[in-house]
Design an enzyme around this catalytic site. Structure first.
Site, mmCIF file in Angstrom:
data_model
loop_
_atom_site.group_PDB
_atom_site.id
_atom_site.type_symbol
_atom_site.label_atom_id
_atom_site.label_comp_id
_atom_site.label_asym_id
_atom_site.label_seq_id
_atom_site.Cartn_x
_atom_site.Cartn_y
_atom_site.Cartn_z
ATOM 1 N N HIS A 69 -47.666 7.883 12.544
ATOM 2 C CA HIS A 69 -46.290 8.370 12.652
ATOM 3 C C HIS A 69 -45.764 7.982 14.026
ATOM 4 O O HIS A 69 -46.454 8.177 15.021
ATOM 5 C CB HIS A 69 -46.276 9.890 12.469
ATOM 6 C CG HIS A 69 -44.910 10.466 12.263
ATOM 7 N ND1 HIS A 69 -43.966 10.502 13.254
ATOM 8 C CD2 HIS A 69 -44.334 11.041 11.171
ATOM 9 C CE1 HIS A 69 -42.862 11.078 12.779
ATOM 10 N NE2 HIS A 69 -43.060 11.410 11.519
ATOM 11 N N ARG A 73 -34.560 12.097 14.260
ATOM 12 C CA ARG A 73 -33.807 10.848 14.151
ATOM 13 C C ARG A 73 -32.791 10.925 13.017
ATOM 14 O O ARG A 73 -31.696 10.379 13.112
ATOM 15 C CB ARG A 73 -34.778 9.676 13.963
ATOM 16 C CG ARG A 73 -35.496 9.306 15.252
ATOM 17 C CD ARG A 73 -36.643 8.339 15.014
ATOM 18 N NE ARG A 73 -37.835 9.021 14.509
ATOM 19 C CZ ARG A 73 -38.679 8.508 13.630
ATOM 20 N NH1 ARG A 73 -38.468 7.301 13.150
ATOM 21 N NH2 ARG A 73 -39.729 9.195 13.239
#
Lengths: 248, 606
Positions: free
Chosen positions: B237, B257
């Site tokens: 990740h 994000r």
């Protein structure tokens, strides 16, 4: 790197004692890190529960310097510098070993509470409509990670051991979350007053203080539930209805 | 022989995260089927609880252009087309129903203005698709399944660890487990068994995974003769915490994000604009303004490059760090505070949308994310590989042995899209439970339990107590493995390094065979760690051997010595199986031809 001293409870159901361990303390370290280092360095069989190490699963509950806390969210730097850190298991539940307690009672209590039962869907495709502002309070309750620290600190359980007649703050929050769920149709007030023993709570707010999720347990869950119990059982008109109209 | 407490079920599920709970619930709805559920921790604490961003399902609530076909095509593109297309299809088709079902069981997702389930943007998803509750979706999901599941007549065995599966000839017959509290053994007899034990993240030093993720189901199934597939594909990740050291690896949700957070290097440059892969160019914004508009729901805008797939974002971050453009503690900057310039009440908005991120950073890193950027870097997060299963039924090549969730493989191919894991758990958890129950019904009495298998497993499990001292304790061996896998079989791989890893694994296996533990059998974490070693070493070997064989770069698997994708490797998967002499046998299998209607969907969405 500084050396830290930790007094950790070691013992089983019968007997136990504090034992002292020393381990390096680095920047940002939390109490759970110290426990892990102690396991790897000097006490391979030191029993401790943990899972996520990020304050999300509620497994590593313990009493640190006498305060109920999550070990993974307690920075050593936030404790008094240079002093020995005391780590003990929760007191409201029977000890299994070292820092691990038997919390199965909580699971049994939850099962006694009637499950969620939604109204008929609002739309033909089987879905519901709810406004965000109508679910915010319940979303607050559903932040609960079931660490059981609120149960641990509650004097009704901790000091008076009324586990048989009092389900504790966690399950008032749980009941409130179900009760205030906009879709729910079930009735749980009688259970709350009876088996739940909500009357034993005298609103000292200790539970709210220890909640790592900062849920306002007393103000937002317990007090509204107590008010509902009063409305339901002590309102004279409702009482009359109950006598003549049978239980609803 | 010793008498152990025995239990008997029609369907036995190992693992009580999202997939295991959903499987158990489904099996329990079948009349006459008795279901047992074994969990390594307390109920409700499984790793699912840490999922943050959301559940991917093409409900089309937030953008009506979304539907299962777009989701299918996104999943295949994200997985670089080595996915099991049947699983990707079923997943995309069935995820919406599984999410709505959670709502019927009490889950409270965040809402759209018209009162439906709100969906959020996530990497690799063309439209906002993730049903979510702030950034604690995993907690909502596991609690909903738990609170529903406890009223379904399922027997739950908490804090039990399965040490071996038992077989009768070819078929599954049950398992041997030990309970942590007393250390006693228990035998379980069953007609069908579902492994739903999650991932392998603990094989690496920097990981978002909890202590439980030690590849148990992978190894139990493999040792019982099941095939593993796609094990070279490990997801790193892009955004884990990097500072302070004690929190290194803890996940920072992609939701940051999705809500408009941007990645910057120490020069303040948004480096994600510097490298946009060709197959994503058409759907990615080419300027900052367009990217911002996308995160705010402008349907005409394309998504910002921060929302490219995880494999790519992770590699871009590694590139910046290696080039000396990283943050002070060896990461890059992830900035959500900047959105205050764009929206009113930005601080409150961030706290509302990302409450656990706010909490996590303020408590553990002394960083206020509404005011300053976070430092982030890649962390081992997920394994795409796992037990090879039939796409429809989730049954492995061992009759009666099913797998679901992270420990099963196929749906994700070479890289998983964020949000597809929670939906995978629900869709294939349900299918595994349903088909396990069917298998139990159709296979009458179930297999016989073989005492010799129990005795040999029990003996192996107790051996660490009989040894008197070893050079390395279980924790030391585990740490050495984690260091080595991180260093030699991590984000960027080479033949030379991985060959060294194989030698290292051999050495660690020898050490693990000699490991000694102290204390008694009651809740002994050292003993437990010693038992985990076999699982960790097995999955580490599986990852390393597969990664050595795949001489190309694809998705989560990146080879510095073969940087390009190869046509040849686009057509096959790697399969591992335990051979008669106990060694790991490796082979490849061609990916079955995709039916024309699915091919057409992919063509249309290109």
């Amino acid at each position: 790197m500084a050396m830290g001293t930790f007094k950790v409870w070691r013992g089983d159901r019968e007997k136990g004692e504090f034992r002292e361990y020393k381990t390096d303390v680095s920047e940002g370290m939390v109490v759970l890190d110290a426990v892990h280092q102690i396991q790897a360095e000097s006490a391979i069989d030191l029993a401790a529960r943990w899972n996520c190490k990020a304050g999300k699963c509620g497994s590593c509950s313990a009493e640190i310097n006498g305060m109920p806390k999550l070990m993974c969210m307690t920075q050593i730097a936030d404790l008094p510098p240079g002093e020995t850190v005391t780590i003990e298991p929760m007191k409201a539940f029977p000890l299994i070993r070292d820092l691990v307690t038997d919390v199965s009672w909580n699971y049994a209590v939850k099962k006694t509470i009637k499950k969620f039962s939604p109204r008929k869907p609002d739309a033909p495709d089987g879905t519901w409509r709810m406004q965000q502002e109508d679910i915010e309070r319940v979303q607050e309750f559903r932040k609960c990670i079931e660490c059981f620290l609120c149960q641990d600190v509650c004097h009704v359980l901790r000091d008076h051991h009324q586990h048989a007649e009092f389900m504790g703050p966690r399950f008032f929050v749980y009941t409130a979350a179900l009760d205030m769920q906009p879709l729910d149709t079930e009735e749980r007030i009688e259970h709350l007053k009876g088996e739940g023993g909500i009357g034993f709570c005298n609103i000292t707010k200790c539970c709210t203080k220890v909640c790592p999720e900062e849920i306002k347990i007393t103000d937002n869950a317990i007090i509204p539930l107590k008010e509902r119990v009063v409305d339901e059982f002590y309102d004279p008109i409702k009482k009359l209805f109950r006598v003549f109209g049978g239980r609803r | 022989m010793a008498q152990y407490q025995s239990h008997e079920y029609d369907v036995l599920v190992i693992g009580a995260g999202g997939a295991g709970l959903r499987a158990a619930i489904e099996a329990a709805t079948v009349p006459g089927i008795k279901v047992g559920l074994i969990c390594k921790s307390l109920l409700g604490k499984a790793h699912t609880v840490m999922a943050e961003g959301g559940i991917a399902a093409a409900l089309g609530n937030t953008d009506e252009r979304d539907n299962w076909k777009v989701h299918f095509s996104d999943t295949m593109r994200g997985g670089q087309y080595v996915n099991n297309w049947r699983m990707a299809e079923l997943h995309a088709r069935e995820a919406p129903a599984r999410v709505l079902e959670l709502e019927a069981w009490g889950a409270l997702f965040d809402r759209t203005k018209d009162g439906r389930i709100l969906q959020r943007n996530f990497g690799g998803h063309k439209y906002p698709r993730l049903a979510h509750v702030g950034d604690r979706t995993g907690l909502e999901m596991i609690r909903t399944l738990q609170d529903h599941g406890i009223h379904q007549g399922i027997t739950v065995h908490m804090e039990y660890t399965v040490v071996s599966l038992l077989k009768d000839g070819d078929r599954i017959a049950g398992c041997l487990a030990y309970e942590r509290e007393r250390g006693y053994f228990h035998t379980f007899k069953c007609k069908a068994l579902v492994v739903a034990t999650g991932g392998i993240g603990r094989a690496y030093k920097i990981t978002s995974n909890s202590w439980e993720c030690t590849g148990d189901g992978h190894t139990l199934a493999y040792d019982a003769g099941a095939e593993l597939i796609d094990m070279e594909f490990v997801q790193f990740h892009p955004t884990g915490m990097v500072w302070p050291p004690s929190v290194r690896g803890i996940l920072v949700t992609e939701g940051v994000r999705g809500e408009g957070g941007i990645l910057k290097n120490k020069e303040g440059r948004r480096f994600m604009f510097d490298d946009i892969p060709d197959n994503y160019k058409a759907q990615t914004a080419d300027n900052e303004e367009e990217g911002w508009r996308y995160t705010q729901g402008d349907k005409a805008a394309r998504r910002p490059p921060e929302l490219l797939t995880r494999d790519h974002v992770a590699r871009c971050i590694v590139r910046e760090i290696k080039a000396g453009r990283g943050s002070p503690h060896g990461g890059v900057f992830l900035d959500i505070a900047w959105i205050k310039q764009r929206i009113k009440d930005g601080e409150a908005h961030i706290k509302k949308k990302l409450p656990s991120m706010y909490h996590q950073f303020i408590k553990l890193a002394n960083v206020d994310i509404t005011k300053e950027p976070m430092e982030v870097g890649p962390t081992t997060h997920y394994v795409m590989g796992g037990v090879r299963v039939d796409g429809d039924t989730q049954m492995s090549n061992v009759p009666g042995l099913f797998a679901a969730g992270e420990c099963a493989a196929g749906i994700n191919g070479a890289n998983r899209l964020g949000g597809n894991s929670l939906s995978d758990l629900l869709v294939f958890g349900k299918r595994a439970g349903e088909h396990a129950a069917k298998f139990a019904q159709q296979n009458g009495a179930g297999g016989k339990i073989d005492e010799a298998q129990i005795e040999s497993a029990a003996k192996r499990v107790l051996e660490p107590f009989d040894r008197h001292g070893s050079a390395d304790g279980p924790y030391q061996i585990q740490h050495a493995l984690q260091e080595m896998m991180q260093e030699l079989v991590g984000i960027v791989r080479t033949e030379e390094e991985m060959s060294r890893a194989l030698v290292g694994l051999d050495d660690l296996n020898k050490k693990a065979d000699l490991v000694a533990v102290q204390g008694n059998r009651e809740y002994n974490p050292g003993w437990h760690t010693a038992l985990d070693l076999h699982n960790l070493l097995t999955v580490s070997e599986a990852v390393t051997r597969s990664a050595l064989l795949r001489k190309e770069s694809r998705g989560g698997h990146f080879r510095a010595d073969f940087e390009k994708k190869s046509d040849e490797w686009s057509k096959k998967n790697i399969i591992l199986k335990k051979s008669g002499d106990g060694s790991m046998q490796i082979s490849t299998a061609p990916i079955p031809e995709m039916p024309p209607e699915l091919k057409q969907i992919i063509e249309e969405m290109k």
